[in-house]
Design an enzyme around this catalytic site. Sequence first.
Site, PDB file in Angstrom:
ATOM      1  N   LYS A  21      18.002  -1.362  -0.137  1.00  0.00           N
ATOM      2  CA  LYS A  21      18.549  -0.745  -1.352  1.00  0.00           C
ATOM      3  C   LYS A  21      19.626  -1.613  -1.999  1.00  0.00           C
ATOM      4  CE  LYS A  21      17.432   4.087  -0.745  1.00  0.00           C
ATOM      5  NZ  LYS A  21      16.541   4.066   0.429  1.00  0.00           N
ATOM      6  N   GLU A  66      21.591   9.513  -8.795  1.00  0.00           N
ATOM      7  CA  GLU A  66      21.263  10.706  -8.036  1.00  0.00           C
ATOM      8  C   GLU A  66      20.901  10.248  -6.629  1.00  0.00           C
ATOM      9  OE1 GLU A  66      18.954   9.048  -9.617  1.00  0.00           O
ATOM     10  OE2 GLU A  66      17.510   8.940  -7.972  1.00  0.00           O
ATOM     11  N   SER A 125      12.406  -1.995   6.362  1.00  0.00           N
ATOM     12  CA  SER A 125      13.225  -1.713   5.180  1.00  0.00           C
ATOM     13  C   SER A 125      14.677  -1.402   5.499  1.00  0.00           C
ATOM     14  CB  SER A 125      12.605  -0.553   4.396  1.00  0.00           C
ATOM     15  OG  SER A 125      12.412   0.569   5.240  1.00  0.00           O
TER      16      SER A 125
HETATM   17  C1  LIG Z   1      15.259   4.605   0.628  1.00  0.00           C
HETATM   18  C2  LIG Z   1      14.552   3.998   1.751  1.00  0.00           C
HETATM   19  C3  LIG Z   1      13.147   3.834   1.755  1.00  0.00           C
HETATM   20  C4  LIG Z   1      12.238   4.366   0.662  1.00  0.00           C
HETATM   21  O1  LIG Z   1      12.371   3.762  -0.566  1.00  0.00           O
HETATM   22  P1  LIG Z   1      11.301   2.759  -1.199  1.00  0.00           P
HETATM   23  O2  LIG Z   1      11.678   2.728  -2.624  1.00  0.00           O
HETATM   24  O3  LIG Z   1       9.917   3.298  -0.971  1.00  0.00           O
HETATM   25  O4  LIG Z   1      11.467   1.439  -0.523  1.00  0.00           O
HETATM   26  C5  LIG Z   1      12.544   3.192   2.823  1.00  0.00           C
HETATM   27  N1  LIG Z   1      13.289   2.735   3.865  1.00  0.00           N
HETATM   28  C6  LIG Z   1      14.628   2.873   3.902  1.00  0.00           C
HETATM   29  C7  LIG Z   1      15.366   2.354   5.085  1.00  0.00           C
HETATM   30  C8  LIG Z   1      15.307   3.509   2.856  1.00  0.00           C
HETATM   31  O5  LIG Z   1      16.637   3.644   2.925  1.00  0.00           O
END
Ligand SMILES: *Cc1c(COP(=O)(O)O)cnc(C)c1O
Length: 411
Positions: A87, A109, A378
């Site tokens: 993010k 948000e 992620s």
């Molecule tokens: C917010 C989040 C996601 C989901 O968001 P995408 O826009 O689909 O990438 C996935 N993994 C983590 C660790 C997150 O914080």
Amino acid sequence: MKNNNGYFGAWGGAFIPEVLYETFRELNQAFEEAKNDPAFRREYIELMGNYSCRPTPLTRADNLSDHFGGARIFIKREDLNHTGAHKANNVMGQGLLVKRMGKRRVIAETGAGQHGVATATMAARFGFDCTIYMGEEDVMRQRPNVFWMEKLGAEVVPVKSGSRTLKDAINEAFRDWVASMDDTHYVLGTVCGPHPFPEMVAWFQSIIGIEAKKQIVEQFGKLPKRIYACVGGGSNAMGIFQGFLDQASVELIGVEAGGHGLDSGRHAARLASDDGSPGVAQGYKTMFLQDDDGQMADTHSVAAGLDYVGVSPILTDLWEKKRIRFAAATDTEVMAALDLTMKKEGIIPALESAHAFVQAFRETGDMSPNEAIIINMSGRGDKDIFTIAHAFNDPSWKKFIRDKGREYESE
Ligand SMILES: *Cc1c(COP(=O)(O)O)cnc(C)c1O
């Protein structure tokens, strides 16, 4: 990515109230200029290197690879970003754009609070005022994130209308923006919403795929066979996929939240299940989970970041064109994959990321050690400590994790 006025095939667009036309025109223009200014990209890369540990490593997961005996597994470590997930790539990029536009305030948000914390962090760093809208229900469920947002200097506004969750927070943030657009930017958290947000967020997140392509060629000598990424709104997936979209030999797999199972009605699989249907909501057109009257369905996932009714119009287009394949992982499968990854590699994926691991584990045994796969991790799982602890104490989950572990063993 081919973008035709915010449309990707039949998907996307900008369905916005007339009062916001001028703001969106200005944002479009600022983004187009920034995108074409090499100095802007340089400033972005420099900031991410100095503030957010980029380039993040591509870790060779030799223990997991040996365990499955198939393809060599590599993990792209977005967990090592500042604030613990991909993010940061998006919010810091938008921060630079806000500075360029000369605005002084940001709003956002947030559901689980991760995007709120990332935005509050960015605002502190750039010296912007910051207001975060959050459903009252979520404020109560996500105390630690609310605490940090406030300590970072943001104002957190609990939204008391409707179901008091994410979609009510989105409405409230848009209401604020209509009244404050002269000096305020709305920091959207993923590759969804009205144009230019999907394209803009994808552009910032492309840093993941650009790095990963270079790293895998350096470390493995050739491109990977497959790439796995979890899909909530779709930003981490679009981020890594963009490095490989033009390489037809690289298979791209998006993994959605299977929740209690695709037959249960309690999931968030918009593309991997038959439950999604075309619709227009929250300013854009995509496949939504909704009822026959177009009312948004109640989705479910153990991972808050994947628990969303819509999905990126860019991904929907690539799904329709069969460039990206979609799968789903259930809550319990996610816990089993998490368990194995922690024990084998000493790495704790976020519950969201663990969805990508599940699908990779299902398929990697059939592949050859001359082939490589990349799992996009992620984010880190520290934030999920209570959910994971709860799951591992539940007897039925425990049994499933044990059985699943054996299944992995025999593959
Ligand atoms: C917010 C989040 C996601 C989901 O968001 P995408 O826009 O689909 O990438 C996935 N993994 C983590 C660790 C997150 O914080």
